[in-house]
Design an enzyme around this catalytic site. Structure first.
Site, PDB file in Angstrom:
ATOM      1  N   CYS A 153      -1.945  -0.654 -17.671  1.00 60.00           N
ATOM      2  CA  CYS A 153      -1.880  -0.505 -16.216  1.00 60.00           C
ATOM      3  C   CYS A 153      -0.667   0.273 -15.759  1.00 60.00           C
ATOM      4  O   CYS A 153      -0.431   0.391 -14.555  1.00 60.00           O
ATOM      5  CB  CYS A 153      -1.917  -1.875 -15.537  1.00 60.00           C
ATOM      6  SG  CYS A 153      -0.581  -2.981 -16.019  1.00 60.00           S
ATOM      7  N   TYR A 159      -2.728 -10.303 -26.285  1.00 52.51           N
ATOM      8  CA  TYR A 159      -2.503 -10.519 -24.846  1.00 52.51           C
ATOM      9  C   TYR A 159      -3.872 -10.834 -24.219  1.00 52.51           C
ATOM     10  O   TYR A 159      -4.233 -10.299 -23.176  1.00 52.51           O
ATOM     11  CB  TYR A 159      -1.908  -9.285 -24.176  1.00 52.51           C
ATOM     12  CG  TYR A 159      -0.734  -8.663 -24.890  1.00 52.51           C
ATOM     13  CD1 TYR A 159       0.574  -9.091 -24.636  1.00 52.51           C
ATOM     14  CD2 TYR A 159      -0.912  -7.633 -25.807  1.00 52.51           C
ATOM     15  CE1 TYR A 159       1.655  -8.503 -25.278  1.00 52.51           C
ATOM     16  CE2 TYR A 159       0.163  -7.042 -26.457  1.00 52.51           C
ATOM     17  CZ  TYR A 159       1.443  -7.481 -26.189  1.00 52.51           C
ATOM     18  OH  TYR A 159       2.521  -6.884 -26.836  1.00 52.51           O
ATOM     19  N   CYS A 202       0.843  -1.204   0.000  1.00 54.62           N
ATOM     20  CA  CYS A 202       0.000   0.000   0.000  1.00 54.62           C
ATOM     21  C   CYS A 202       0.873   1.247   0.000  1.00 54.62           C
ATOM     22  O   CYS A 202       1.587   1.502   0.961  1.00 54.62           O
ATOM     23  CB  CYS A 202      -0.914   0.019   1.226  1.00 54.62           C
ATOM     24  SG  CYS A 202      -2.043  -1.381   1.293  1.00 54.62           S
TER      25      CYS A 202
END
Length: 389
Positions: free
Chosen positions: A329, A233, A56
């Protein structure tokens, strides 16, 4: 330049350098905050601070501010790397910022204690829970003794079934795996279908992400009836299932995926869609050999974090699809691919960004590219460069 983790813009902090390789930058942790940002909040997990769990980055940041910072990162990378000025809004996914993580990898230290890796380190941080994980998924795994040095892959599926596999170091770089819990098949739901896939194969980590991304991709592909689509992909064929409905039984959807396990899952799960076929192999190699079946009307690509890169983008450009939908991403790798697509004569027509990884710096982007017209958006101002530059 110093990249300071656990700090916020405008804060005055004492930072401890944690990594300095003698290059143009180093990394540090904010160990003391002297003047706090109004966007700073108390973390939900005591292990999220300096020296703690590496999972995190941003538990100390107000969720709305997290999304604003991510939007700014995407905008800056597009401007710096691709030469594109674009306003970005990062959309929140359903379910809130805690309890969303459906996939976790635990590490076990030399004393047999399970926990999470520290940031950019192999050190194991012992834990008693994880507020980001789906409630209950790591209960019974933390706090007990394990074989030292192993890792545990943990997945909870759409039926709330917990799947656990033990990974042991093997010869070379491939660990050996042993199933501990679960029946070896995870049920996931997205795009109006139930998917029976390998529990630890690729699937979106956020429970809502697969469905949201499938809807976003499908809204822009608009593959013609009887047309041809490539899903590069493609994993188990999530986007291919959407494309198949668009082209119909008279069309063709070709999925290219390098992981044989994902291909096997996809061929089984999409057996009711004869217009879908799978090719196993690395995308750049498969495209270099040629897919056959005619030129694609639309191409969808969802590359790994490093992006598609020049070779693949050039191969897509040579096929001249009317539309390209890119799922990404990593903002820097995405911006590089944007620049490369512009060089191929495509303009960035639409862009959406999603907070698929709350409490972390990660962000998911979906972009539509169309062939540029006479007034099109071409890469004449800023050349595409590597994300590392």
């Amino acid at each position: 330049m110093v990249f300071v983790r656990h700090a916020l813009p405008g804060e005055r902090v004492t930072a401890l350098v944690t990594e300095d390789n003698g290059g143009g930058y180093c990394r540090a942790d904010a160990v003391t905050v002297h003047s706090a940002s109004p966007d700073r909040v108390t973390p939900s997990c005591p292990l999220s601070g300096p020296g703690g769990c590496g999972g995190c980055d941003w538990q100390h940041v107000r969720p709305e501010r997290q999304r604003a910072i991510k939007a700014g990162v995407v905008e800056e990378q597009l401007r710096r790397i691709a030469g594109v000025d674009r306003s970005v809004v990062v959309e929140e996914l359903p379910g809130g910022v805690l309890g969303w993580r459906s996939r976790v990898r635990l590490a076990v230290d030399d004393a047999g204690v399970a926990g999470f890796r520290a940031h950019r380190s192999h050190r194991v941080v012992a834990a008693t829970g994880c507020p980001l994980s789906v409630p209950g998924m790591v209960d019974g795994l933390l706090g007990r003794r394990w074989r030292p040095g192993i890792e545990l892959d943990v997945t909870v599926d759409a039926n709330e079934q917990v799947h656990v596999s033990e990974l042991r170091p093997g010869r070379g770089s491939r660990p050996t795996s042993r199933r501990i819990a679960g029946d070896g098949v995870a049920v996931q739901r997205a795009a109006g279908r139930d998917w029976r896939v390998h529990p630890h194969g690729f699937w979106q980590v956020h429970p809502a992400a697969a469905d949201v991304l499938a809807e976003a991709v499908g809204s822009w592909t608009r593959a013609p009836r009887g047309g041809t689509a490539w899903d590069l992909y493609g994993g188990a064929g999530l986007f291919a299932s959407v494309l198949a409905e668009q082209v119909g039984t008279g069309g063709a959807v070709v999925v290219v995926e390098s992981a044989p396990r994902a291909v096997a899952d996809g061929e089984r799960e999409l057996a009711d869609l004869p217009q879908v076929s799978f090719v196993t192999g690395r995308v750049e190699r498969v495209l270099a050999r040629g897919l056959g079946g005619g030129a694609p009307d639309v191409v969808v690509l969802d590359p790994p974090r490093k992006g598609a890169g020049r070779e693949v983008i050039s191969q897509i450009g040579a096929a001249r699809p009317a539309r390209v939908v890119h799922v990404a991403c990593d903002p820097a790798a995405f911006a590089r691919d944007v620049g490369l697509l512009r060089e191929q004569g495509y303009r960035l027509a639409e862009l959406r960004a999603f907070d698929a990884f709350p409490m972390t710096h990660h962000v998911e982007c979906v972009a539509l590219f169309e062939q540029a017209d006479g007034n099109g958006d071409t890469a004449t101002t800023t050349p595409a460069v590597s994300p590392e530059e």
